[in-house]
Write a protein that holds these residues in place. Structure first.
Motif, PDB file in Angstrom:
ATOM      1  N   ASP A   1     -74.456  61.438  61.831  1.00  0.00           N
ATOM      2  CA  ASP A   1     -74.813  62.746  61.289  1.00  0.00           C
ATOM      3  C   ASP A   1     -73.686  63.072  60.238  1.00  0.00           C
ATOM      4  O   ASP A   1     -74.089  63.889  59.014  1.00  0.00           O
ATOM      5  CB  ASP A   1     -74.808  63.763  62.263  1.00  0.00           C
ATOM      6  CG  ASP A   1     -75.952  63.788  63.241  1.00  0.00           C
ATOM      7  OD1 ASP A   1     -76.954  63.176  62.860  1.00  0.00           O
ATOM      8  OD2 ASP A   1     -75.857  64.279  64.294  1.00  0.00           O
ATOM      9  N   LEU A   2     -72.594  62.737  60.420  1.00  0.00           N
ATOM     10  CA  LEU A   2     -71.410  62.966  59.263  1.00  0.00           C
ATOM     11  C   LEU A   2     -71.815  62.256  58.173  1.00  0.00           C
ATOM     12  O   LEU A   2     -71.806  62.711  57.177  1.00  0.00           O
ATOM     13  CB  LEU A   2     -70.042  62.336  59.979  1.00  0.00           C
ATOM     14  CG  LEU A   2     -68.873  62.441  59.101  1.00  0.00           C
ATOM     15  CD1 LEU A   2     -68.609  63.662  58.527  1.00  0.00           C
ATOM     16  CD2 LEU A   2     -67.775  61.481  59.701  1.00  0.00           C
ATOM     17  N   GLY A   3     -72.418  60.984  58.239  1.00  0.00           N
ATOM     18  CA  GLY A   3     -72.994  60.111  56.950  1.00  0.00           C
ATOM     19  C   GLY A   3     -73.928  60.845  56.421  1.00  0.00           C
ATOM     20  O   GLY A   3     -74.107  60.580  54.946  1.00  0.00           O
ATOM     21  N   ASN A   4     -74.673  61.500  57.119  1.00  0.00           N
ATOM     22  CA  ASN A   4     -76.056  62.043  56.400  1.00  0.00           C
ATOM     23  C   ASN A   4     -75.704  63.514  55.917  1.00  0.00           C
ATOM     24  O   ASN A   4     -76.784  64.267  55.598  1.00  0.00           O
ATOM     25  CB  ASN A   4     -77.196  62.103  57.404  1.00  0.00           C
ATOM     26  CG  ASN A   4     -77.565  60.579  57.613  1.00  0.00           C
ATOM     27  OD1 ASN A   4     -77.372  59.632  56.676  1.00  0.00           O
ATOM     28  ND2 ASN A   4     -78.325  60.408  58.623  1.00  0.00           N
ATOM     29  N   LEU A   5     -74.618  64.003  56.026  1.00  0.00           N
ATOM     30  CA  LEU A   5     -74.256  65.440  55.532  1.00  0.00           C
ATOM     31  C   LEU A   5     -74.885  65.495  53.860  1.00  0.00           C
ATOM     32  O   LEU A   5     -74.309  64.367  53.309  1.00  0.00           O
ATOM     33  CB  LEU A   5     -72.819  65.932  55.881  1.00  0.00           C
ATOM     34  CG  LEU A   5     -72.647  66.435  57.159  1.00  0.00           C
ATOM     35  CD1 LEU A   5     -70.978  66.619  57.182  1.00  0.00           C
ATOM     36  CD2 LEU A   5     -73.313  67.421  57.617  1.00  0.00           C
ATOM     37  N   PRO A   6     -75.327  66.579  53.379  1.00  0.00           N
ATOM     38  CA  PRO A   6     -76.049  66.303  52.198  1.00  0.00           C
ATOM     39  C   PRO A   6     -74.770  66.703  51.330  1.00  0.00           C
ATOM     40  O   PRO A   6     -75.118  66.343  49.923  1.00  0.00           O
ATOM     41  CB  PRO A   6     -76.905  67.631  52.109  1.00  0.00           C
ATOM     42  CG  PRO A   6     -76.582  68.517  53.219  1.00  0.00           C
ATOM     43  CD  PRO A   6     -76.033  67.553  54.168  1.00  0.00           C
TER      44      PRO A   6
ATOM     45  N   GLU B   1     -64.250  54.194  61.861  1.00  0.00           N
ATOM     46  CA  GLU B   1     -65.633  54.414  61.815  1.00  0.00           C
ATOM     47  C   GLU B   1     -66.074  55.819  61.168  1.00  0.00           C
ATOM     48  O   GLU B   1     -67.206  55.884  60.365  1.00  0.00           O
ATOM     49  CB  GLU B   1     -66.381  53.916  62.973  1.00  0.00           C
ATOM     50  CG  GLU B   1     -66.550  52.352  63.315  1.00  0.00           C
ATOM     51  CD  GLU B   1     -67.181  51.959  64.731  1.00  0.00           C
ATOM     52  OE1 GLU B   1     -67.919  51.529  64.666  1.00  0.00           O
ATOM     53  OE2 GLU B   1     -66.603  52.628  65.628  1.00  0.00           O
ATOM     54  N   MET B   2     -65.494  56.734  61.819  1.00  0.00           N
ATOM     55  CA  MET B   2     -65.777  58.011  61.183  1.00  0.00           C
ATOM     56  C   MET B   2     -65.214  58.108  59.768  1.00  0.00           C
ATOM     57  O   MET B   2     -66.207  58.873  59.012  1.00  0.00           O
ATOM     58  CB  MET B   2     -64.909  58.927  62.015  1.00  0.00           C
ATOM     59  CG  MET B   2     -65.072  60.408  62.450  1.00  0.00           C
ATOM     60  SD  MET B   2     -64.333  61.306  63.235  1.00  0.00           S
ATOM     61  CE  MET B   2     -64.755  60.710  65.045  1.00  0.00           C
ATOM     62  N   ALA B   3     -64.269  57.504  59.473  1.00  0.00           N
ATOM     63  CA  ALA B   3     -63.778  58.007  58.216  1.00  0.00           C
ATOM     64  C   ALA B   3     -64.472  56.860  57.041  1.00  0.00           C
ATOM     65  O   ALA B   3     -65.045  57.454  56.189  1.00  0.00           O
ATOM     66  CB  ALA B   3     -62.233  57.161  57.656  1.00  0.00           C
ATOM     67  N   LEU B   4     -65.265  55.769  57.602  1.00  0.00           N
ATOM     68  CA  LEU B   4     -66.190  54.958  56.784  1.00  0.00           C
ATOM     69  C   LEU B   4     -67.669  55.962  56.564  1.00  0.00           C
ATOM     70  O   LEU B   4     -68.213  55.611  55.689  1.00  0.00           O
ATOM     71  CB  LEU B   4     -66.557  53.780  57.754  1.00  0.00           C
ATOM     72  CG  LEU B   4     -65.595  52.581  57.154  1.00  0.00           C
ATOM     73  CD1 LEU B   4     -65.706  51.629  58.440  1.00  0.00           C
ATOM     74  CD2 LEU B   4     -65.214  52.117  55.890  1.00  0.00           C
ATOM     75  N   ALA B   5     -67.820  56.618  57.536  1.00  0.00           N
ATOM     76  CA  ALA B   5     -69.209  57.610  57.288  1.00  0.00           C
ATOM     77  C   ALA B   5     -68.918  58.498  56.092  1.00  0.00           C
ATOM     78  O   ALA B   5     -69.735  59.029  55.736  1.00  0.00           O
ATOM     79  CB  ALA B   5     -69.713  57.950  58.708  1.00  0.00           C
ATOM     80  N   CYS B   6     -67.674  58.921  55.883  1.00  0.00           N
ATOM     81  CA  CYS B   6     -67.360  59.800  54.606  1.00  0.00           C
ATOM     82  C   CYS B   6     -67.650  58.989  53.447  1.00  0.00           C
ATOM     83  O   CYS B   6     -67.572  58.021  53.335  1.00  0.00           O
ATOM     84  CB  CYS B   6     -66.074  60.337  54.815  1.00  0.00           C
ATOM     85  SG  CYS B   6     -65.965  61.331  56.433  1.00  0.00           S
ATOM     86  N   ASP B   7     -67.915  59.833  52.479  1.00  0.00           N
ATOM     87  CA  ASP B   7     -68.246  59.477  50.848  1.00  0.00           C
ATOM     88  C   ASP B   7     -67.014  58.783  50.362  1.00  0.00           C
ATOM     89  O   ASP B   7     -66.989  57.895  49.487  1.00  0.00           O
ATOM     90  CB  ASP B   7     -68.763  60.475  50.082  1.00  0.00           C
ATOM     91  CG  ASP B   7     -70.194  61.072  50.580  1.00  0.00           C
ATOM     92  OD1 ASP B   7     -70.978  60.390  50.786  1.00  0.00           O
ATOM     93  OD2 ASP B   7     -70.128  62.479  50.776  1.00  0.00           O
ATOM     94  N   ILE B   8     -65.619  59.357  50.711  1.00  0.00           N
ATOM     95  CA  ILE B   8     -64.420  59.141  50.003  1.00  0.00           C
ATOM     96  C   ILE B   8     -63.527  59.199  51.079  1.00  0.00           C
ATOM     97  O   ILE B   8     -63.315  60.053  51.934  1.00  0.00           O
ATOM     98  CB  ILE B   8     -64.135  60.069  48.841  1.00  0.00           C
ATOM     99  CG1 ILE B   8     -65.370  60.000  47.801  1.00  0.00           C
ATOM    100  CG2 ILE B   8     -62.929  59.884  48.139  1.00  0.00           C
ATOM    101  CD1 ILE B   8     -65.304  61.371  46.716  1.00  0.00           C
TER     102      ILE B   8
ATOM    103  N   ILE C   1     -77.626  58.349  45.115  1.00  0.00           N
ATOM    104  CA  ILE C   1     -76.837  57.245  45.194  1.00  0.00           C
ATOM    105  C   ILE C   1     -77.121  56.574  46.580  1.00  0.00           C
ATOM    106  O   ILE C   1     -77.161  55.326  46.783  1.00  0.00           O
ATOM    107  CB  ILE C   1     -75.233  57.771  45.033  1.00  0.00           C
ATOM    108  CG1 ILE C   1     -75.121  57.953  43.677  1.00  0.00           C
ATOM    109  CG2 ILE C   1     -74.564  56.466  45.470  1.00  0.00           C
ATOM    110  CD1 ILE C   1     -73.741  58.836  43.381  1.00  0.00           C
ATOM    111  N   ASN C   2     -77.120  57.402  47.552  1.00  0.00           N
ATOM    112  CA  ASN C   2     -77.139  57.041  48.979  1.00  0.00           C
ATOM    113  C   ASN C   2     -78.784  56.214  49.396  1.00  0.00           C
ATOM    114  O   ASN C   2     -78.436  55.212  49.700  1.00  0.00           O
ATOM    115  CB  ASN C   2     -77.004  57.917  50.100  1.00  0.00           C
ATOM    116  CG  ASN C   2     -75.412  58.440  50.098  1.00  0.00           C
ATOM    117  OD1 ASN C   2     -74.726  57.990  49.645  1.00  0.00           O
ATOM    118  ND2 ASN C   2     -75.531  59.327  50.970  1.00  0.00           N
ATOM    119  N   GLN C   3     -79.639  56.864  48.803  1.00  0.00           N
ATOM    120  CA  GLN C   3     -80.863  56.135  48.866  1.00  0.00           C
ATOM    121  C   GLN C   3     -81.142  55.121  47.945  1.00  0.00           C
ATOM    122  O   GLN C   3     -81.774  54.034  48.315  1.00  0.00           O
ATOM    123  CB  GLN C   3     -82.023  57.196  48.958  1.00  0.00           C
ATOM    124  CG  GLN C   3     -82.034  58.325  49.955  1.00  0.00           C
ATOM    125  CD  GLN C   3     -81.707  57.764  51.380  1.00  0.00           C
ATOM    126  OE1 GLN C   3     -82.133  56.882  51.654  1.00  0.00           O
ATOM    127  NE2 GLN C   3     -81.145  58.555  52.053  1.00  0.00           N
ATOM    128  N   GLY C   4     -80.437  55.152  46.817  1.00  0.00           N
ATOM    129  CA  GLY C   4     -80.831  53.991  45.866  1.00  0.00           C
ATOM    130  C   GLY C   4     -80.163  52.725  46.222  1.00  0.00           C
ATOM    131  O   GLY C   4     -80.630  51.760  46.126  1.00  0.00           O
TER     132      GLY C   4
END
Length: 329
Positions: free
Chosen positions: A157-162, A179-186, A283-286
């Motif tokens: 869910d964290l990784g999927n935030l818009p 793992e939590m940090a890896l789900a973040c964009d930056i 970016i994410n889906q591409g």
């Protein structure tokens, strides 16, 4: 409908040899209805102002201080700071913390005033030490599986935030913490921070996305080496291998990474919010499909920013040589 949907749903639409661009545009449009981006001026009664003028969400829990969520105001309105706060447990991920963070992710996802999120620690010298092993030792085997499933869903869910998410790592980020940090964009780390997926030391493997997200960030071979050896990197080494975008010298107050993350969030805040969301979606889906399909996704996402008031405001501001005032419309 949420801006980001499951990968499977997207791939069902995109997995075709000849792209039907009209169909793709209609699909992207269904993910980004214009009304979704109208920023309400109302603040939920469940929020209250703290002494610093920021809005803080308090969750109903026996240990309600495990998570502190601040909705910044004034010039920083739109920035949400999610602070882990379990000092006695080194911010270890407990059942209660998973529950509280899941509630926070739901609130953030459905609040269209939010433009960026900073995930940080309220505890000096630590980001997140991973799973709460003391709590886990008391769990039945069936409870462990359920807990890991919920933790995995939270990080997904964290990784999927818009909107853009930034992990400010001012201390140790180990196991589930990384793992939590890896789900973040930056990711931004202090040079003294410690980062590693150390699960093999406990005869288990990363179970909340680490085996999938780390190779995507730093490459397959190096990710294997770090996971197989349970190696821990400092912030400088993490920057060298591309695990973090910035490594900053730690300051006396121990929040150098957070302050750099706040600077970046402010940069993002000044851009067109719909454009930023569409850029993240593209970016994410591409990245999950071939280049040709990715370009079609980009085209469909671009089509969503054309009819916005923000686009016209950007053109007007450029012509008038002033700063644009974007409203997310």
């Amino acid at each position: 409908m949420a801006v980001l949907v499951g990968r499977r749903a997207l791939l069902q639409v995109f997995r075709v040899q000849t792209i039907d661009r009209e169909r793709l545009c209609r699909f992207i449009a269904s993910l980004s209805c214009s009304k979704q981006y109208v920023f309400s001026e109302k603040v939920s009664p469940s929020f209250r102002l703290n002494s610093h003028g920021a809005v803080t969400r308090h969750y109903s829990s026996d240990t309600k201080d495990d998570l502190r969520v601040r909705y910044l105001d004034g010039e920083d309105a739109g920035i949400v700071v999610v602070g882990l706060n379990r000092p006695k447990a080194k911010n270890a991920i407990s059942k209660n913390l998973v529950k509280m963070m899941s509630e926070a992710m739901h609130d953030i996802k459905n609040n269209n005033k939010v433009r960026s999120v900073i995930l940080c620690s309220m505890v000096p010298g630590i980001f997140c030490a991973g799973a709460d092993l003391k709590e886990r030792a008391k769990m039945h085997q069936n409870e462990v599986a359920s807990f890991v499933s919920k933790a995995r869903a939270l990080i997904t869910d964290l990784g999927n935030l818009p909107i853009p998410t930034i992990a400010a790592i001012d201390g140790a980020a180990l196991g589930g913490g990384l793992e939590m940090a890896l789900a973040c964009d930056i990711r931004i780390a202090s040079t003294t921070a410690k980062l590693g997926l150390v699960e093999t030391k406990l005869a288990i493997i990363p179970g909340a996305g680490g085996t999938q997200r780390l190779p995507r960030v730093i490459g397959i071979s190096l990710a294997k080496e770090l996971i197989f050896a349970a190696r821990v990197l400092d912030g400088t080494e993490a920057f060298r291998v591309g695990l973090v975008s910035h490594a900053v010298e730690q300051n006396k107050s121990g929040d150098a990474a957070y302050l750099r993350a706040l600077e970046l969030a402010r940069e993002i805040n000044s851009q067109g919010p719909i454009a930023v969301r569409m850029a993240k979606l593209a970016i994410n889906q591409g990245m999950e499909v071939d280049l040709s399909t990715g370009l079609a996704i980009e085209e469909a996402c671009y089509a969503q920013v054309i009819p916005t008031k923000d686009r016209l405001e950007g053109l007007a501001a450029f012509k008038e040589k002033r700063q644009p005032l974007y409203k997310g419309e």
